[in-house]
Write a protein that holds these residues in place. Sequence first.
Motif, short mmCIF file in Angstrom:
data_model
loop_
_atom_site.label_atom_id
_atom_site.label_comp_id
_atom_site.label_asym_id
_atom_site.label_seq_id
_atom_site.Cartn_x
_atom_site.Cartn_y
_atom_site.Cartn_z
N ASP A 178 90.08 51.18 -52.91
CA ASP A 178 90.70 49.84 -52.91
C ASP A 178 91.09 49.37 -51.51
OD1 ASP A 178 90.49 49.51 -55.70
OD2 ASP A 178 92.30 50.71 -56.01
N VAL A 179 90.28 49.74 -50.53
CA VAL A 179 90.47 49.28 -49.16
C VAL A 179 89.47 48.15 -48.92
CG1 VAL A 179 90.38 49.89 -46.71
CG2 VAL A 179 91.20 51.56 -48.40
N PRO A 180 89.92 46.94 -48.67
CA PRO A 180 89.00 45.80 -48.54
C PRO A 180 88.18 45.83 -47.26
CG PRO A 180 91.25 45.09 -48.14
CD PRO A 180 91.34 46.51 -48.61
N VAL A 181 86.89 45.53 -47.40
CA VAL A 181 86.00 45.34 -46.25
C VAL A 181 85.82 43.83 -46.07
CG1 VAL A 181 83.69 45.72 -45.31
CG2 VAL A 181 84.81 47.51 -46.67
N ILE A 182 86.31 43.31 -44.98
CA ILE A 182 86.32 41.84 -44.81
C ILE A 182 85.28 41.35 -43.83
CG2 ILE A 182 88.77 41.70 -45.41
CD1 ILE A 182 89.26 41.24 -42.36
N GLY A 183 84.72 42.24 -42.99
CA GLY A 183 83.81 41.75 -41.97
C GLY A 183 82.88 42.81 -41.44
N LEU A 184 81.98 42.38 -40.57
CA LEU A 184 81.01 43.24 -39.91
C LEU A 184 81.11 43.04 -38.40
CD1 LEU A 184 77.86 42.50 -42.13
CD2 LEU A 184 79.53 44.36 -42.41
N HIS A 185 80.75 44.09 -37.68
CA HIS A 185 80.88 44.06 -36.22
C HIS A 185 79.70 44.78 -35.60
CE1 HIS A 185 82.49 44.65 -32.18
NE2 HIS A 185 82.48 45.96 -32.34
N SER A 186 79.22 44.27 -34.45
CA SER A 186 78.24 44.98 -33.65
C SER A 186 78.41 44.57 -32.20
CB SER A 186 76.81 44.69 -34.12
OG SER A 186 75.89 45.57 -33.52
N PHE A 187 78.06 45.49 -31.31
CA PHE A 187 78.18 45.22 -29.88
C PHE A 187 77.02 45.89 -29.18
CE2 PHE A 187 79.94 46.52 -25.66
CZ PHE A 187 80.08 45.24 -25.13
N GLY A 200 65.64 40.07 -29.56
CA GLY A 200 66.70 41.05 -29.39
C GLY A 200 67.85 40.52 -28.59
N ASP A 201 68.00 39.19 -28.56
CA ASP A 201 69.09 38.63 -27.77
C ASP A 201 70.36 38.53 -28.60
OD1 ASP A 201 68.73 36.42 -29.37
OD2 ASP A 201 68.01 35.10 -27.80
N SER A 202 71.40 37.92 -28.02
CA SER A 202 72.71 37.91 -28.66
C SER A 202 72.72 37.12 -29.97
CB SER A 202 73.74 37.33 -27.69
OG SER A 202 73.84 38.15 -26.54
N ALA A 203 72.01 36.01 -30.02
CA ALA A 203 71.98 35.23 -31.25
C ALA A 203 71.24 35.98 -32.36
CB ALA A 203 71.32 33.87 -31.00
N ASP A 204 70.19 36.70 -32.00
CA ASP A 204 69.46 37.48 -32.99
C ASP A 204 70.35 38.58 -33.58
OD1 ASP A 204 66.93 36.19 -32.97
OD2 ASP A 204 66.53 37.10 -31.03
N LEU A 205 71.19 39.17 -32.74
CA LEU A 205 72.11 40.20 -33.24
C LEU A 205 73.07 39.60 -34.26
CD1 LEU A 205 73.13 43.12 -33.04
CD2 LEU A 205 74.62 42.37 -31.17
N ALA A 206 73.57 38.41 -33.98
CA ALA A 206 74.48 37.75 -34.92
C ALA A 206 73.78 37.46 -36.24
CB ALA A 206 75.02 36.46 -34.30
N HIS A 207 72.54 37.01 -36.17
CA HIS A 207 71.80 36.71 -37.40
C HIS A 207 71.47 38.00 -38.17
CE1 HIS A 207 70.97 32.35 -37.47
NE2 HIS A 207 71.17 32.43 -36.16
N GLY A 232 79.51 41.24 -24.42
CA GLY A 232 78.66 41.59 -23.29
C GLY A 232 78.66 40.56 -22.20
N PHE A 233 79.73 39.76 -22.10
CA PHE A 233 79.80 38.67 -21.12
C PHE A 233 80.11 39.24 -19.74
CE2 PHE A 233 81.52 37.20 -25.22
CZ PHE A 233 80.46 36.39 -25.59
N GLY A 234 79.45 38.70 -18.73
CA GLY A 234 79.64 39.18 -17.37
C GLY A 234 80.84 38.57 -16.68
N GLU A 235 81.04 38.99 -15.44
CA GLU A 235 82.19 38.50 -14.66
C GLU A 235 82.12 37.00 -14.43
OE1 GLU A 235 80.40 41.13 -13.91
OE2 GLU A 235 81.68 42.83 -13.36
N ARG A 236 80.90 36.48 -14.27
CA ARG A 236 80.72 35.06 -13.96
C ARG A 236 80.03 34.34 -15.12
NH1 ARG A 236 80.39 37.99 -9.28
NH2 ARG A 236 81.67 37.24 -7.55
N PHE A 237 80.53 34.57 -16.31
CA PHE A 237 79.94 33.96 -17.51
C PHE A 237 79.89 32.45 -17.42
CE2 PHE A 237 84.51 34.16 -18.29
CZ PHE A 237 84.78 32.88 -18.78
N HIS A 238 80.83 31.86 -16.72
CA HIS A 238 80.99 30.40 -16.68
C HIS A 238 79.92 29.71 -15.84
CE1 HIS A 238 82.89 31.50 -12.84
NE2 HIS A 238 83.54 32.41 -13.56
N ASP A 239 79.07 30.50 -15.16
CA ASP A 239 78.03 29.90 -14.32
C ASP A 239 76.83 29.41 -15.11
OD1 ASP A 239 79.54 30.38 -12.10
OD2 ASP A 239 78.49 32.22 -11.51
N ASP A 240 76.75 29.74 -16.40
CA ASP A 240 75.55 29.40 -17.17
C ASP A 240 75.94 28.68 -18.46
OD1 ASP A 240 73.01 29.15 -18.11
OD2 ASP A 240 72.53 31.28 -18.13
#
Length: 396
Positions: A178-187, A200-207, A232-240
Amino acid sequence: MTQTDALSIPLPEDDQAIQWLWDVKTPGYVFDPSIVLARYRRLRELLDTGLIVSLKANSNLELLIRCGHGFVDGVELASLGELDLAVGRIAATKYVNNPSMDETFMRAALASRCVFIIDSLGQAERLAGLMGKQPAPQTVLRLNAAELMPGRRREPADHFGMSPQEALLAAAALSRADVPVIGLHSFAGSHQFRVDDSGGDSADLAHALAAFAADAAGATGAPIEFLNCGGGFGERFHDDEAAFAAYRERLAPLRRRFRLVHESGRGIFAGAGLFATRVRAVKTLGGRAIAVCDGGLSHNFLLARTESAIKKYARPRLLRRQPTADGAATAPAQYVGSTCSRADVIGWQPEAIAAPAVGDLLIFEQCGAYHPSYSVSGFLSLGAAGAYIHQSGASE
């Protein structure tokens, strides 16, 4: 962009504007909570999802006290020590995530009403065995990215998470207790955020996570509410910004079925930290000036690049105690620590400059994430680097 919206600690060209750095006791880190909060807000805006903060990237208590209130979607905790830091200081959801989680850690997380990220069938069974009179925690199943997308990931498989088959067994074991599973995770790993429609990119992993959700729901008899799509975001994620726009578009179909979240440590803390070290000795060898510093790999292991096949050393900002003499000899400069390890090289200035002098100050940027927490300070009993808070703008 205003100063309070800056995504790294401002270091103007004028040395007079950063005289405050001379007051830092070296070797030491300087952290700016206003930059942490600005980076968190910006990354959350670019993703347009919830954003969980991985405290393993920077677990400095003084910094957490000043900016923890801004982590509105929760924090990820990978140790009992990090849990102790967060309890009473973080009101948002606390996620615990570690393959080695033992009973002591689990009991503390249960008492603190944490959400458990389950890494293996054995871990699910261990948690189920602790169920008694206390309320059952919410859980999230962690899927190994390579197992979830066989043959489509570019990077080597790691040892985290479960295969889809094991995840279904874990879901069933938790459901029986009776322990609820509410979500999934991958990194998929550090610096792995990309949107290139490669299969094999980030959006494909989400799908891929979304596709597995129906199977997980079948094993528990309850719907999967949200997906933690990693980061997996880099130090300068805001550049793109274009990459994030494409990513948001490709995630749009999933928003109708799930609450989407991401997590980040490097992207949030990197630009909010500097590392400062002073020159203790100088010599010339092999056509280069060698500046021996009071801080090295024992204080900032990542600057030594020992885990990189190709070592591209950082180029620090050099603040001179005294102006250089006219006509002074010039040479490339190598910056090293004070240990007896030949790996203790932390910086490189390839252009010929007048040699640094004893007492000069070196400032390394982009050192707010992992640099302070991923260093072993026991070598030669040198002790850990200090940590200081500098507020360049008003935080919210």
